[in-house]
Design a protein around this motif. Structure first.
Motif, PDB file in Angstrom:
ATOM      1  N   THR A 146      12.253   0.892  -1.859  1.00 46.26           N
ATOM      2  CA  THR A 146      11.874   0.232  -0.612  1.00 46.26           C
ATOM      3  C   THR A 146      13.062   0.252   0.330  1.00 46.26           C
ATOM      4  O   THR A 146      14.150  -0.218  -0.008  1.00 46.26           O
ATOM      5  N   MET A 147      12.855   0.789   1.527  1.00 50.46           N
ATOM      6  CA  MET A 147      13.934   0.903   2.501  1.00 50.46           C
ATOM      7  C   MET A 147      14.123  -0.427   3.243  1.00 50.46           C
ATOM      8  O   MET A 147      13.307  -1.344   3.143  1.00 50.46           O
TER       9      MET A 147
ATOM     10  N   ASN B 285      19.658   1.584   0.891  1.00 49.57           N
ATOM     11  CA  ASN B 285      18.882   1.495  -0.343  1.00 49.57           C
ATOM     12  C   ASN B 285      18.636   2.874  -0.953  1.00 49.57           C
ATOM     13  O   ASN B 285      18.628   3.034  -2.181  1.00 49.57           O
ATOM     14  N   ILE B 286      18.439   3.879  -0.099  1.00 53.09           N
ATOM     15  CA  ILE B 286      18.264   5.253  -0.595  1.00 53.09           C
ATOM     16  C   ILE B 286      19.547   5.724  -1.270  1.00 53.09           C
ATOM     17  O   ILE B 286      19.521   6.321  -2.358  1.00 53.09           O
ATOM     18  N   VAL B 287      20.690   5.452  -0.629  1.00 53.37           N
ATOM     19  CA  VAL B 287      21.977   5.878  -1.190  1.00 53.37           C
ATOM     20  C   VAL B 287      22.215   5.189  -2.537  1.00 53.37           C
ATOM     21  O   VAL B 287      22.609   5.829  -3.517  1.00 53.37           O
TER      22      VAL B 287
ATOM     23  N   ASP C  22       9.650   0.467   4.811  1.00 50.73           N
ATOM     24  CA  ASP C  22       9.028   1.731   4.407  1.00 50.73           C
ATOM     25  C   ASP C  22       9.431   2.070   2.976  1.00 50.73           C
ATOM     26  O   ASP C  22      10.386   1.495   2.433  1.00 50.73           O
ATOM     27  N   ILE C  23       8.689   3.015   2.375  1.00 49.98           N
ATOM     28  CA  ILE C  23       8.959   3.424   1.002  1.00 49.98           C
ATOM     29  C   ILE C  23       9.432   4.872   0.999  1.00 49.98           C
ATOM     30  O   ILE C  23       8.856   5.725   1.697  1.00 49.98           O
TER      31      ILE C  23
ATOM     32  N   LYS D  71       0.841  -1.210   0.000  1.00 51.39           N
ATOM     33  CA  LYS D  71       0.000   0.000   0.000  1.00 51.39           C
ATOM     34  C   LYS D  71       0.870   1.252   0.000  1.00 51.39           C
ATOM     35  O   LYS D  71       0.581   2.228  -0.717  1.00 51.39           O
ATOM     36  N   ALA D  72       1.929   1.222   0.817  1.00 51.19           N
ATOM     37  CA  ALA D  72       2.843   2.363   0.854  1.00 51.19           C
ATOM     38  C   ALA D  72       3.496   2.556  -0.515  1.00 51.19           C
ATOM     39  O   ALA D  72       3.679   3.681  -0.979  1.00 51.19           O
TER      40      ALA D  72
END
Length: 633
Positions: A572-573, A550-552, A577-578, A505-506
């Motif tokens: 996706t972290m 994952n963000i990096v 979370d997204i 959903k996120a």
């Protein structure tokens, strides 16, 4: 009934029957059966990889993984897909090794017997006090499964030949300065980003998971909820070291050993030599005249060391005045040996000696007289040796008794334990892999999970773990491999499904926000509605940034932002979370190269080249594989 069988198996009739059965197999030929069945798991050109080779490599790799990752590997090994890939990886490695062996043979790469001998003598594992010890060598290779020294030499020859090819490939690679600068600049690059984290937790309250969802997930993923086979055992362990602590040794025992082994404590006469070498070259007469002139100068009293520095073709010893240090008979060529050890007085100089290297003159520079170590100096050393010898003799005697009693009284270890003065101990829960000693030994674990121990609940046969340890064991408690009941893990599955659906959903919300963002819409209010907002991070480094990895990673995948175009994505972290991530600026990094970088880059290129070489060999070879079956599973 089983007890009767065990008792009757000792009778003469049983032995005669057993003998006839053995003779039947001997004459009929077991090989005629086994040789007719191809049990290989793969074939590389004309070379087959046997099931036994695969089993050995598979078990070795499993043991390494179990020791490295412990309980985590038990969890991984419950996943059928993971283990299928694991088995495939083991077989791929074996195939690669065969390809390398074939390539090395085609290239006529060889390792000489002398090189093998030198390598073995220089291996620290086989040395005692800095010197090669043959007894230690034989003990260690036997422990490793090489019961003939020729088997170990053959193994070492194969490994060294593979290394020749490997090193030849690695040594041919290099990196250019401009490539190193480019790569360094990329690695040091920094980026300015902003991101908004959309928590999946807030969507969990709206997620519905039915009993049917849980049941379907359970049915489709049963290998994830599998209890591994485990066992606790009672055991007795007979150890040479434990026996040695209780052995009584008299002064007479020590003196007797000293006298019988006096040669061990005798330092033979040692001699130290210097030499001058003149190579023969194309003109033997000229070389002979030159060494004769040098000999005349030496005999006339000229300094031998200075003559060696000036005239010797052996530059290494020549720089040290011709010094060859302490030499034992048999090290040099026979002609050199005879001339050198014929010198008796310090300062004596030999006549001209010819060897395959050229013409020599040799000088005796120092002598150490023969010396025998006094008993008092080696008493402690002898005490250790004698105590071990006596302990080994006692170990053999007690081992036979332990084996006999544990067989004659198969329903308990107490009789055997009392007879040899041992305590019956109980292990922790044991699995197939990842246990502590002595249960990290494959032989012990195979017996622990054997039908004799698990199903028949009898004492095991005596297990010789190594030359100094023997154990007998019997089952204490056994847990068969099974699937956890749904009732036990229903809540766990429900939590997993809720988390997955909440993350989905996120992800859907984040994708809608990204679509709007890319069209130029201000999504500030929409982010606020899902409890999120943009956070700006400047100078984010590729490595070591204090952000979710994952963000990096995604930030450095995004293309450079251009005027009028957004450079953004969702990711996706690690916590589920997204994040919606936008790249705002790219800052080029410094291109200065560290001293070690060139070497590291060359190693990476070399590894890549080696992989490419193996890939080419695979493409050119005819490789067939069969279905993998592992008997231990």
């Amino acid at each position: 009934m089983l007890e009767n069988i065990r008792e009757n198996s000792q009778g003469m009739i049983a032995k005669v029957i057993l003998g006839l059965v053995m003779l039947t197999f001997a004459f009929a030929g077991i090989g005629s059966y086994t040789n007719s069945v191809d049990t290989s798991v793969a074939q590389v050109n004309d070379v087959k990889i046997s099931q036994a080779d695969f089993e050995k490599a598979y078990q070795n790799q499993r043991n390494r993984m179990a020791q490295q990752f412990g309980d985590m590997f038990d969890t991984l090994s419950a996943d059928a897909n993971y283990m299928a890939n694991f088995r495939k990886g083991v077989l791929d490695n074996l195939i690669n090794e065969k390809l390398i062996d074939i390539a090395a043979d085609d290239l006529a790469l060889r390792v000489s017997d002398e090189r093998i001998k030198t390598t073995i003598r220089e291996m620290e594992e086989f040395q005692v006090d800095g010197k090669f010890d043959n007894n230690r060598y034989l003990a260690l290779i036997n422990q490793a499964g090489f019961y003939q020294s020729s088997d170990f030499r053959d193994y070492l020859r194969v490994e060294m030949t593979r290394r020749q090819l490997n090193q030849a490939l690695l040594a041919s690679e290099f990196s250019l300065p401009y490539q190193e600068k480019q790569l360094t600049a990329l690695q040091n690059q920094k980026r300015d980003i902003r991101f908004a984290s959309i928590s999946a937790e807030q969507f969990k309250a709206d997620v519905e998971v039915t009993d049917q969802d849980i049941n379907e997930y359970y049915q489709n993923n049963q290998t994830r909820f599998q209890n591994q086979e485990k066992i606790k055992v009672n055991y007795i362990a007979l150890s040479v070291d434990d026996i040695a602590e209780k052995v009584e040794i008299t002064q007479a025992d020590l003196e007797q050993y000293y006298q019988q082994n006096i040669a061990k404590y005798q330092q033979k006469e040692q001699k130290r030599f210097s030499h001058i070498l003149v190579e023969i070259g194309d003109d033997e007469a000229a070389a002979k005249q030159k060494i004769s002139d040098v000999l005349a100068k030496a005999n006339a009293g000229d300094d031998f060391a200075m003559l060696a520095k000036e005239f010797s073709a052996d530059t290494f010893s020549g720089e040290n005045g011709g010094d060859l240090e302490w030499i034992e008979p048999g090290v040099m060529e026979e002609a050199f040996d005879e001339a050198a050890f014929a010198l008796t007085e310090v300062g004596n100089i030999s006549d001209v000696v010819e060897t395959e290297f050229g013409f020599h003159i040799i000088k005796l520079t120092e002598v150490k007289a023969e010396h025998v170590k006094a008993f008092s100096d080696v008493k402690d050393e002898i005490e250790l040796v004698v105590s071990k010898q006596k302990a080994e003799d006692k170990f053999f005697e007690l081992q036979q008794e332990m084996a006999r009693l544990s067989f004659e009284f198969p329903d308990s270890l107490e009789d055997a334990a009392d007879a040899v003065g041992l305590e019956v101990k109980t292990s922790e829960w044991l699995s197939r892999f990842g246990n502590i000693a002595p249960f990290d030994n494959a032989k012990v674990i195979d017996v622990a999970f054997s039908d004799l121990v698990v199903k028949e609940r009898l004492n095991s046969d005596i297990i010789e773990v190594n030359d100094s340890l023997a154990v007998v064991l019997r089952a204490n408690e056994y847990q068969a491999e099974n699937i956890k009941p749904l009732a036990e893990i229903s809540e766990q599955i429900k939590s997993m499904l809720i988390a997955e659906k909440a993350t989905q959903k996120a992800q859907n919300v984040a994708q809608e926000l990204l679509n709007a963002f890319n069209t130029g819409t201000d999504i500030t209010e929409q982010l606020a509605s899902v409890n999120a907002s943009f956070e700006v991070k400047t100078d984010v480094a590729r490595y070591g940034a204090e952000l979710d990895s994952n963000i990096v990673t995604e930030s450095f995948k995004l293309p450079h932002p251009k005027s009028g175009n957004k450079s953004a994505t969702t990711v996706t972290m690690s916590n589920g979370d997204i994040a919606l991530v936008e790249l705002q600026a790219v800052k080029e990094g410094e291109s200065s190269v560290s001293p070690n970088f060139s070497q590291q880059q060359t190693q990476q290129l070399a590894q890549s080249a080696y992989k490419s070489f193996v890939d080419v060999l695979r493409e050119q070879a005819k490789i067939t594989q069969r279905e993998l079956v592992v008997s231990a599973e």
